[in-house]
Design an enzyme around this catalytic site. Sequence first.
Site, PDB file in Angstrom:
ATOM      1  N   THR A 110     -10.419  61.809  76.266  1.00 61.32           N
ATOM      2  CA  THR A 110     -10.963  61.402  74.964  1.00 61.32           C
ATOM      3  C   THR A 110     -11.018  59.891  74.841  1.00 61.32           C
ATOM      4  OG1 THR A 110     -10.011  63.406  73.995  1.00 61.32           O
ATOM      5  CG2 THR A 110     -10.682  61.669  72.482  1.00 61.32           C
ATOM      6  N   GLU A 125      25.687  70.638  91.823  1.00 57.45           N
ATOM      7  CA  GLU A 125      24.788  69.482  91.931  1.00 57.45           C
ATOM      8  C   GLU A 125      25.114  68.653  93.171  1.00 57.45           C
ATOM      9  OE1 GLU A 125      22.249  69.340  90.146  1.00 57.45           O
ATOM     10  OE2 GLU A 125      22.853  70.919  88.752  1.00 57.45           O
ATOM     11  N   HIS A 164      23.215  70.195  96.061  1.00 56.49           N
ATOM     12  CA  HIS A 164      21.812  69.773  96.077  1.00 56.49           C
ATOM     13  C   HIS A 164      21.679  68.363  96.653  1.00 56.49           C
ATOM     14  CE1 HIS A 164      20.156  73.187  94.054  1.00 56.49           C
ATOM     15  NE2 HIS A 164      20.765  72.968  92.894  1.00 56.49           N
ATOM     16  N   ASP A 171      16.931  77.782  90.690  1.00 56.97           N
ATOM     17  CA  ASP A 171      16.797  77.356  92.088  1.00 56.97           C
ATOM     18  C   ASP A 171      16.217  78.477  92.938  1.00 56.97           C
ATOM     19  OD1 ASP A 171      17.988  74.971  91.355  1.00 56.97           O
ATOM     20  OD2 ASP A 171      20.000  75.712  91.783  1.00 56.97           O
TER      21      ASP A 171
END
Length: 627
Positions: A210, A426, A429, A501
């Site tokens: 826009t 964590e 990870h 996960d």
Amino acid sequence: MNKFFKNTGIVVLAFVVIAVIVASFSPATKPKEVNLSTVVDQANKDQISQIEIDDAETNLTVTLKDGTTEIATKEKNLSVYDTLKNYGVSADKINAVAIKPVVHGTLATIAGAVLPFLIPVILFMGLIYFLMRNVQGANNRAMSFGQSQARLQDDRKKKVTFKDVAGVREAKEELSEVVEFLKYPQKFLQLGAKIPKGVLLLGSPGVGKTLLARAVAGEANVPFFHMSGSEFVEMFVGVGASRVRDLFKKAKRHAPCIVFIDEIDAVGRQRGAGLGGSHDEREQTLNQILVEMDGFETDTNVIVIAATNRPDVLDPALLRPGRFDRQVIIDPPDINDREQILKVHAANKPLAKDVELRKIAERTAGFSGADLANLLNEAAILAARVNKKEINQLIIKDAVEKVMLGPERKSHMLSKKEKEITAYHEGGHALIASVLPNSDPVHKVSVISRGRAAGYTMKVPSEDKHLHARNEFLDDIVVALGGLAAEKLVFNEQTTGASNDLKVATNLARRMVTAYGMSDEMGPMTFGDSNEMVFLGRDIAEQRNYSEEVAAKIDREVSRIMKEGYDRAVEVLNKHRDKLNLIAGKLITQETLEEEEYTDLVRDVIPAHKLKQRSEEPALDNLEKQV
């Protein structure tokens, strides 16, 4: 309905006001009418204190000494004195009575005579007027029902130009030719070039479709009509087509001009869908748009710009040459574009000296222009909340995490056991992401609850990525399963924290097999056909183009990839158990590890090429998180 009640209330209020005014001029009680002999008798008994004579000299208002008022009538040619004397009242008693003439003004006389008849007439005429105006308003609305709802941009407002639109270089170059055609049409017509009928802006929400359309109108300095595709469609068949005709009629009167239709997929979906067949209102409206666009004269400088984020559902007739001749794809901004967009939106905000918009651009990969504007707005709100006069770098970083993951849930207090599980989750990870060679470097690890996540690990790619290799996907699956592997390794149990996960990893593994052909077992093939099922609009459904036997093989292959990924995650965590304990211990005590502090903890297990890339501070393009 609201206007009717309003007008009715005005009429009732006017009636009450007029009634109060009339009542104020009317006597509270009407005097008693008596004959003249009664007045004579009262005069003889010294009961009268005053007699008032009106202008006609016939009506008498007699006021007795007890305050009572009476009305009587006498002959016109005789005075009150002579009349009473003729009836035998002595001169002394007549002189004891105060005789006063009452002079009424002309206006008061007329008002007294006319108002009793005029007020009802005025009230009745007023009621008729308001009723007629309501009916006339309904008729006007009915007559304007088929008129276009397009709004003409106010020239008094600040115009938007290409300078106000950061990034999207290719899109601006494509649209600059449209601006030049609007400014100098003869330059193209002399060479036999035809004005482009329409420009279709394609892009995800918030990338600036826009804003670009407004910039084209501002650059060309021409009128700009704008409306939404949904404003064409009504429940009555034919109204949308009528509005389309009216819109293009207005546009031709203001040529050269630009007509902008936002979210055109609301009316431009593929025909042959829905109930009612060709009589469907949406299809009638689309047919009229097609006719109007293809019916433009070659010397009519009217360009239609439309925007959508669903080009796959548009009718093919809209996309053919002669309708929307140009399709401009607007991609999400890269790091350089994000930095420019941040500068535009930070122009009216007091930034502290420590703010580095380049660093913020690195953190916000994947953000659209609208997301970046919202980011700085959230940063300003956070700064005001803590009574800061400037927006510093830390506040902007907090705003990034708030936009991505949600606000900090300070009331969501984890128990000691839950906090320990989250820290190891964590940490799993983060550690695997640091060790594996094809995964992205870790940017931040935290066990502070944000949104629905009890903790999160941010990964930032070290370079711009447009292609993804098979080994990268396999490493991403291992990283996604690292939290689950850490929970089972340390606590010998599994929690619900790994549900997202597992979903992410499973979907990625299935796409590797069915969409990317990255399975040795299944071979370089794709499975599943995305058929465009048309029913009540248009929906995308996947149709199987393979047998149940192949489906079982796909399931086994996905299961194999997931199991191998989990085994790799367990292997990495067993090998670097000391680092996992170190990361989890830090998270338990201080809850958050930023990039520098985290890197110092695991520097000796990070591959050399990843450390080298980080030291070179490359441009970053994508930000991912594992929760």
